[in-house]
Design a protein around this motif. Structure first.
Motif, mmCIF file in Angstrom:
data_model
loop_
_atom_site.group_PDB
_atom_site.id
_atom_site.type_symbol
_atom_site.label_atom_id
_atom_site.label_comp_id
_atom_site.label_asym_id
_atom_site.label_seq_id
_atom_site.Cartn_x
_atom_site.Cartn_y
_atom_site.Cartn_z
ATOM 1 N N SER A 492 0.857 -1.179 0.000
ATOM 2 C CA SER A 492 0.000 0.000 0.000
ATOM 3 C C SER A 492 0.899 1.237 0.000
ATOM 4 C CB SER A 492 -0.930 0.009 1.221
ATOM 5 O OG SER A 492 -0.193 -0.038 2.420
ATOM 6 N N SER A 493 0.277 2.401 -0.126
ATOM 7 C CA SER A 493 1.031 3.654 -0.203
ATOM 8 C C SER A 493 1.911 3.831 1.032
ATOM 9 C CB SER A 493 0.069 4.831 -0.322
ATOM 10 O OG SER A 493 -0.749 4.690 -1.464
ATOM 11 N N VAL A 494 3.122 4.328 0.817
ATOM 12 C CA VAL A 494 4.074 4.518 1.906
ATOM 13 C C VAL A 494 3.857 5.906 2.497
ATOM 14 C CG1 VAL A 494 6.479 4.397 2.608
ATOM 15 C CG2 VAL A 494 5.684 3.062 0.652
ATOM 16 N N TYR A 495 3.684 5.965 3.812
ATOM 17 C CA TYR A 495 3.320 7.209 4.501
ATOM 18 C C TYR A 495 4.527 8.004 4.978
ATOM 19 C CZ TYR A 495 1.551 10.197 8.273
ATOM 20 O OH TYR A 495 1.275 11.255 9.097
ATOM 21 N N ASP A 504 28.971 3.219 11.069
ATOM 22 C CA ASP A 504 28.980 3.427 9.625
ATOM 23 C C ASP A 504 27.835 2.700 8.933
ATOM 24 O OD1 ASP A 504 31.234 5.031 9.685
ATOM 25 O OD2 ASP A 504 32.582 3.295 9.631
ATOM 26 N N PHE A 505 26.848 2.256 9.703
ATOM 27 C CA PHE A 505 25.783 1.446 9.111
ATOM 28 C C PHE A 505 24.479 2.223 9.088
ATOM 29 C CE2 PHE A 505 23.198 -2.253 8.319
ATOM 30 C CZ PHE A 505 24.019 -2.956 7.457
ATOM 31 N N GLN A 506 23.806 2.186 7.949
ATOM 32 C CA GLN A 506 22.625 3.017 7.720
ATOM 33 C C GLN A 506 21.373 2.161 7.567
ATOM 34 O OE1 GLN A 506 22.918 6.372 7.646
ATOM 35 N NE2 GLN A 506 25.141 6.321 7.868
ATOM 36 N N PHE A 507 20.263 2.646 8.115
ATOM 37 C CA PHE A 507 18.960 2.001 7.986
ATOM 38 C C PHE A 507 17.941 3.034 7.513
ATOM 39 C CE2 PHE A 507 21.150 -0.447 11.185
ATOM 40 C CZ PHE A 507 20.754 -1.756 10.969
ATOM 41 N N ILE A 508 16.887 2.562 6.921
ATOM 42 C CA ILE A 508 15.731 3.403 6.613
ATOM 43 C C ILE A 508 14.485 2.662 7.064
ATOM 44 C CG2 ILE A 508 14.359 4.545 4.828
ATOM 45 C CD1 ILE A 508 16.893 4.621 3.104
ATOM 46 N N PHE A 509 13.731 3.262 7.976
ATOM 47 C CA PHE A 509 12.416 2.741 8.335
ATOM 48 C C PHE A 509 11.391 3.343 7.380
ATOM 49 C CE2 PHE A 509 14.730 2.057 12.190
ATOM 50 C CZ PHE A 509 14.103 1.003 12.836
ATOM 51 N N SER A 510 10.461 2.530 6.905
ATOM 52 C CA SER A 510 9.341 3.052 6.112
ATOM 53 C C SER A 510 8.046 2.475 6.658
ATOM 54 C CB SER A 510 9.504 2.701 4.632
ATOM 55 O OG SER A 510 9.486 1.300 4.430
ATOM 56 N N THR A 511 7.003 3.301 6.665
ATOM 57 C CA THR A 511 5.701 2.858 7.172
ATOM 58 C C THR A 511 4.632 3.171 6.133
ATOM 59 O OG1 THR A 511 5.154 4.966 8.244
ATOM 60 C CG2 THR A 511 6.428 3.381 9.524
ATOM 61 N N ILE A 517 5.353 -1.780 8.608
ATOM 62 C CA ILE A 517 6.682 -1.194 8.778
ATOM 63 C C ILE A 517 7.718 -2.114 8.145
ATOM 64 C CG2 ILE A 517 8.433 -0.438 10.438
ATOM 65 C CD1 ILE A 517 6.196 0.051 12.451
ATOM 66 N N LYS A 518 8.593 -1.538 7.345
ATOM 67 C CA LYS A 518 9.723 -2.274 6.780
ATOM 68 C C LYS A 518 11.005 -1.499 7.071
ATOM 69 C CE LYS A 518 7.111 -4.322 2.902
ATOM 70 N NZ LYS A 518 7.176 -5.739 3.235
ATOM 71 N N LYS A 540 4.271 7.258 12.135
ATOM 72 C CA LYS A 540 5.577 7.882 11.915
ATOM 73 C C LYS A 540 6.500 7.474 13.041
ATOM 74 C CE LYS A 540 7.904 12.207 10.771
ATOM 75 N NZ LYS A 540 8.464 11.612 9.548
ATOM 76 N N ILE A 541 7.753 7.184 12.691
ATOM 77 C CA ILE A 541 8.768 6.770 13.661
ATOM 78 C C ILE A 541 9.733 7.929 13.872
ATOM 79 C CG2 ILE A 541 10.698 5.192 14.058
ATOM 80 C CD1 ILE A 541 9.172 3.081 12.497
ATOM 81 N N MET A 542 10.166 8.113 15.121
ATOM 82 C CA MET A 542 11.064 9.218 15.450
ATOM 83 C C MET A 542 11.969 8.802 16.608
ATOM 84 S SD MET A 542 9.976 13.140 16.412
ATOM 85 C CE MET A 542 8.887 13.190 14.988
ATOM 86 N N TYR A 543 13.203 9.258 16.576
ATOM 87 C CA TYR A 543 14.155 8.991 17.637
ATOM 88 C C TYR A 543 14.309 10.202 18.540
ATOM 89 C CZ TYR A 543 15.944 4.415 16.340
ATOM 90 O OH TYR A 543 16.073 3.073 16.126
#
Length: 1105
Positions: A492-495, A504-511, A517-518, A540-543
């Motif tokens: 479905s559409s990504v919000y 040095d390691f990068q992640f991207i959360f998508s909802t 959530i992926k 929405k995810i936030m640190y």
């Protein structure tokens, strides 16, 4: 077993489809359509067409509601709107006004948040005898024909809707497939019998068949096959066992050890020869423990910032870091209100210049504010920079409607760039280096809307990440704009997206909009994590600021909201925060405050939680006026808070210590009534002095200290030097730009087939697509620009000629002039906020016109005395202020046709009126140059003052004095034939004045540009001067010969000036010969002229008398 789990949902859906096939084959059509709606598996276009054609519009809505809600996406919104609009028109056509009013109130009202002006126009149809009088609806024949036309549009929208388009095709399969499967099962069961009979008898399907047991006896039920079990329920993280990092090749999901996940539906390939693992000496369970937002490097960033100039701010010099020790340190005092002109969708404070706020609205406007001085530094409306590079889909969409909403606006980590995600395909990146704002990158990012944008620093490279309606997440180079990665797999559409890093390691959360959530790495190996958000909410995810704690907040389709903290090492919910109400106004927005508090906009409030406590700690009402789910944003230190309001504005809140510091510094930009007692123990040791700060600016859009009293108290200005235009120009080494030929700028003379008569009043409609003029013979003229391939925006432009518009009836709007001598009249008009109504008079009765039909709805206030100026109340179109010939001011209620208040204070006729909603005052001006300020609440006179007219000026007639507020609604422009001046309400402090030379031509009119940065001023010799609004310094000069017709028999000059409501460099002139001319700078220039330099490095000097 893992494969079975991942495929169970798909097989469950196929089972429903087989049941649907069976029901249709058995002619259980009503049951079949009910199952289609309840399961959402298949959308029957044939059934949809039938019920639309038959006019069963309530059933149409019910059927659609099983598949989509009106706010799922723009296609769904449009579908539901078209259906409800048709119901409304059919009720009006039947003369069933009660039914129509109910539909308007209960159904169409929900869409007013998307387009309030359209809703008001539809409401106005109730007042018409036949809605076909409106030009746009004149082709409406009957309900049957209208439904046919609507159906064609609905089919197009359904086929384009990402929620529906995959459900329109029934899977190909043989007839009676369900029966065939049952028969296969029975045959297999029979073969498994110990003693199969040659002619078995099947009496029931509720138990397995066996020849050894009579089918009449119920055997114990068999264990359910997991492949055909019920579709699993969703909500929160599943309790599947944690996956550990393998020493050898492993599934990519294993790289996020400890997070409890539902395995992906489609297994992803592995990298050959080595494991997919996060390089870390720590145990696998702590992999996510140190994910952080992109870093702020004190050394690098401070070195860079020290080379740029800074705006006036309260965070430029601090000796002690600001620490929020308790809820008492939170910003709770409203210190200013910034009008945006449209609903706020997204905000972000600059990461370094912490009093600079970035705002995006639902009409595509971008504004940058310096919140301490309340100065708008930048305004840009939605515009595609290179339309030729856009996809055909986007070009087609823009040809239909050249508008877009800002979905997200955000600064880069160092503040040198900011990005904008729009509701139509596009993402744009602007550069902000040294405060000089330039177009930087533009990408056609997604098919449909772009829902989010975030910056990510990967090693030495800066990227920006986008997501959107096309179910993808994309990573782009912030240097070149080239796409680096595309992540596919969402259903479905990504919000939203949230990039993080650890070492040095990068992640991207998508909802997604339905709560999936992926997590992705910067490679093409698919998602490493696939889980459900709590309540399947749009999340929405936030640190936290230090990157050690992770939170999420979301709202599902039922309006239930979830604010939680996660255990990073396990992926489980650590804490659920209580206190969020059931939301019906969109997704709840939230923010973190330093490393101590959480804040969410909910139920017309800002709710605050301590991060370590489940219950609401406190609430902030921001003095009321907030929407159900306001947009909120704290600055980095947590000392300022921006919150959106229902009135299309942003309130800025500060904590007690900041308010006290500003107050003690003598700053005049804060309302003294809002100041609180200083809190004990300062959080900042010093405050940058306004006088010195005024010299530090960010380019030509810098704050304007002279307007805001940065040169001392301007109440006593007898010793300030007076300057004329000649002295001002001679004192500058900078050269004034002069436009002395028509080829040096763009101009358009509007076509006119009616009798040319002197233009007395001129205004743009608030939509920016038309210009309305009132002539000396009491006739109104309306020019409209058409929206087409040559003018996709449909707004006023010099590039396309408009049409002099009239309704199909041929009516001309003409004021009452019974027994009136036109040369003695003082014509005036006022246009309502939604462009639907016009109040106008030419010395006779005041006429209220319908702008769609040109019909006179009513007349009021017959002379004597005659009305001389009109102004709508900012909060109520039914309340108008009327300035009178006898020097009185009336407050008239159109709804009940009576005068509510009458007050006197002027000595001559009233010539100007202007409201300030922020200050709750009405400013008026008289023909004798007197200014008055009136309280809206009590209608009492608060202040009065006369303009200081130069001694050389001699006039034998009373001159028109005009007043109009700057967009900050505190400072206002006074226009008199001898001067233009800037005053501040409510005390009538004069900040700046500008006088023509004694031998120069008188001023005829002046007007602020829509961004408040310039003032367009016309003169009786035909010339036009463009001034910098903050300093009243002349930017450029347009000579009369460059645009006026040559060899005219009588003098021709502009009588009135109008400014475009959204294009800050476009204005129009109404001339004495009856012509209207639109002017814009040349295509190769961004704006008119250049701003004069700041003198002596200390900000522009006040020009006062």
């Amino acid at each position: 077993m893992s494969s079975s789990l991942s495929s169970s949902s798909s097989l469950g859906k196929e089972l429903v489809l087989l049941v649907l096939q069976f029901l249709n084959e058995e002619n259980f059509e009503e049951t079949a359509h009910r199952l289609e709606k309840e399961s959402g598996c298949f959308f029957s276009m044939k059934y949809f067409e039938d019920i639309v054609t038959n006019g069963e519009l309530d059933e149409v809505e019910k059927y659609l509601s099983g598949f989509t809600k009106f706010d799922d996406n723009r296609y769904s919104t449009k579908i539901f709107f078209e259906i409800k609009k048709q119901k409304y028109l059919e009720a009006l056509d039947r003369r069933d006004d009660a039914k129509a009013a109910k539909i308007l109130r209960n159904d169409l009202k929900a869409f007013s948040t998307y387009n309030e002006e359209l809703f008001k126009e539809m409401a106005m149809l109730l007042s018409l005898h036949d809605f076909r009088e409106v030009e746009q609806l004149s082709s409406y024949r009957d309900s049957k024909n209208a439904r046919t036309l609507m159906l064609n549009e609905l089919k197009r929208l359904v086929e384009a809707n990402p929620v529906l388009r995959d459900k329109l095709q029934f899977p190909c399969s043989e007839n009676s497939r369900l029966r065939a499967l049952i028969n296969q099962s029975l045959n297999w069961q029979h073969q498994m019998c110990n003693s199969p009979k040659p002619d078995p008898e099947i009496k029931t399907l509720f138990v397995d068949h066996t020849c050894g047991t009579s089918n009449g006896d119920l055997a114990p039920p068999p264990v359910m096959n997991p492949l055909l079990s019920c579709t699993p329920k969703f909500g929160g993280f599943s309790a599947v066992e944690s996956l550990a990092l393998a020493p050898g090749p492993a599934a990519p999901m294993a790289s996020l050890a400890g997070w409890r996940a539902n395995p992906s539906i489609t297994p992803q390939p592995t990298v050959s020869g080595r494991p997919i693992a996060i390089p870390s000496p720590r145990p696998a369970a702590s992999v996510i423990k140190r994910l952080r937002t992109p870093p702020y490097s004190p050394v690098t960033d401070d070195e860079h910032i020290s080379k740029r100039s800074r705006p006036i701010g309260i965070f430029n010099e601090v000796n002690h870091p600001a620490v929020l020790r308790s809820s008492d340190d939170l910003p709770k005092t409203v210190v200013c209100n910034l009008n945006q002109g449209a609903a706020v969708k997204s905000m972000d404070f600059h990461p370094v210049q912490q009093t600079v706020l970035l705002v995006g609205t639902n009409v595509g406007d971008i504004r940058i504010w310096e919140v301490v001085s309340r100065e708008m530094l930048f305004l840009r409306s939605f515009k595609i920079w290179d339309i030729g590079a856009c996809s055909e889909n986007l070009q087609a969409s823009l040809a239909t409607e050249y508008t877009a909403s800002v979905n997200r606006i955000v600064w880069s980590p160092d503040g040198d760039l900011f990005g904008v995600a729009y509701s139509k395909h596009m993402a744009q990146i602007y550069s902000y280096r040294g405060g000089n704002i330039q177009n930087y990158l533009e990408v056609d990012a997604h098919v449909g809307y772009v829902s989010d944008l975030a910056f990510s620093q990967v090693k030495e490279q800066l990227y920006f990440v986008t997501c959107g309606e096309d179910r993808t997440v994309k990573v782009w180079s912030a240097i070149t704009g080239s796409r680096q990665f595309i992540f596919e797999g969402h259903e479905s559409s990504v919000y939203s997206v949230c990039p993080h890093y650890r070492n040095d390691f990068q992640f991207i959360f998508s909802t997604t909009v339905n709560g999936r959530i992926k997590v992705w790495l910067y490679d093409n190996m698919g998602p490493r994590l696939d889980i459900d958000a709590p309540g399947r909410s749009c999340t929405k995810i936030m640190y936290s600021a230090d990157g050690t704690r992770v939170f999420s907040c979301g709202t599902n389709k039922e309006g239930e909201s979830y604010l939680v903290e996660w255990v990073e090492s396990e992926g489980a919910i650590k804490r659920a925060y209580h206190g969020l109400g059931k939301c019906s106004g969109g997704v709840v927005q939230f923010d973190t405050v330093k490393n101590r508090f959480l804040a969410a906009g909910d139920e017309f409030l800002i709710k605050i939680w301590d991060m370590d406590s489940n219950n609401v700690l406190t609430t902030i009402d921001a003095e009321g006026g907030l929407p159900v789910t306001p947009c909120i944003k704290f600055n980095r230190e947590g000392l300022l808070l921006a919150v959106s309001t229902r009135e299309n504005a942003v309130k800025i809140l500060a904590n007690d210590k900041v308010v006290h510091l500003l107050h003690s510094n003598g700053s005049r930009v804060l309302d003294a009534s809002k100041l609180k007692t200083a809190a004990k123990g300062p959080t900042m040791a010093s405050l940058a002095a306004s006088s010195s700060a005024a010299g530090t600016s960010i380019g030509r859009h810098s704050p304007a200290p002279s307007i805001f009293g940065m040169n001392g108290d301007s109440e006593n200005f007898s010793d300030v030097k007076t300057r004329t235009n000649g002295e001002l120009e001679n004192s500058q080494a900078w050269k004034l730009k002069e436009y002395d030929e028509q080829s040096k700028f763009q101009s358009l003379r509007l076509p006119d087939r009616l009798l040319p008569t002197r233009i007395i009043r001129l205004i743009y409609t608030r939509s920016g697509g038309a210009i309305l003029a009132l002539t000396n013979n009491a006739v109104h003229k309306l020019w409209k620009w058409q929206q087409d391939e040559f003018n996709p925006s449909g707004k006023a432009t010099c590039a396309v000629e408009p049409k002099l518009w009239q309704p199909s009836s041929g009516i001309i709007m003409t004021n009452d002039i019974s027994n009136i001598i036109l040369d003695d009249a003082n014509p005036c008009f006022a246009l309502s906020k939604n462009d639907s109504y016009l109040l106008s008079t030419s010395g006779g009765k005041i006429s209220l016109f319908n702008m769609m039909t040109f019909k006179t709805m009513t007349t009021l206030m017959p002379p004597p005395p005659a009305a001389t100026c009109l102004e709508f109340h900012p909060r109520d179109n039914n309340i108008i202020a009327i300035g009178m010939e006898d020097s009185s001011i009336l407050i008239y209620n159109v709804r009940v046709s009576e005068v509510e208040s009458k007050f006197k204070g002027h000595q001559k006729r009233v010539t100007g009126l202007a409201f300030s909603e922020i200050l709750n005052v009405l400013v008026s001006s008289g023909a004798d140059a007197q200014l008055c300020v009136w309280s809206i609440d009590k209608w009492e006179n608060q202040a009065s003052k006369f303009l200081q007219i130069p001694t050389w000026h001699v006039s034998f007639t009373l001159a028109k004095t005009r007043v109009l507020f700057h967009q900050n609604l505190r400072h206002f422009l006074v226009v008199h034939e001898t001067q233009i001046a800037i005053y501040e309400a409510p005390k009538l402090d004069c900040h700046n004045q500008w006088f023509p030379l004694e031998s120069g031509a008188p001023i005829t009119d002046a007007m602020y540009s829509c961004d408040g940065m310039s003032i367009y001023t016309s003169f009786e010799d035909g010339s036009v001067g463009i001034f910098t609004a903050s300093t009243l310094q002349l930017k450029c000069w347009i000579s009369a010969a460059s645009y006026l017709p040559p060899n005219s028999r009588s003098p021709v000059f502009p009588v009135v000036v109008a400014a475009h409501p959204s294009e800050p460099n476009q204005f129009a002139l109404g001339l004495t010969n009856g012509e209207v001319i639109v002017l814009e700078p040349p295509e190769w220039e961004q704006e008119w002229g250049t701003a004069p330099p700041v003198r002596n490095g200390s900000g522009p000097e006040s020009i006062q008398v």
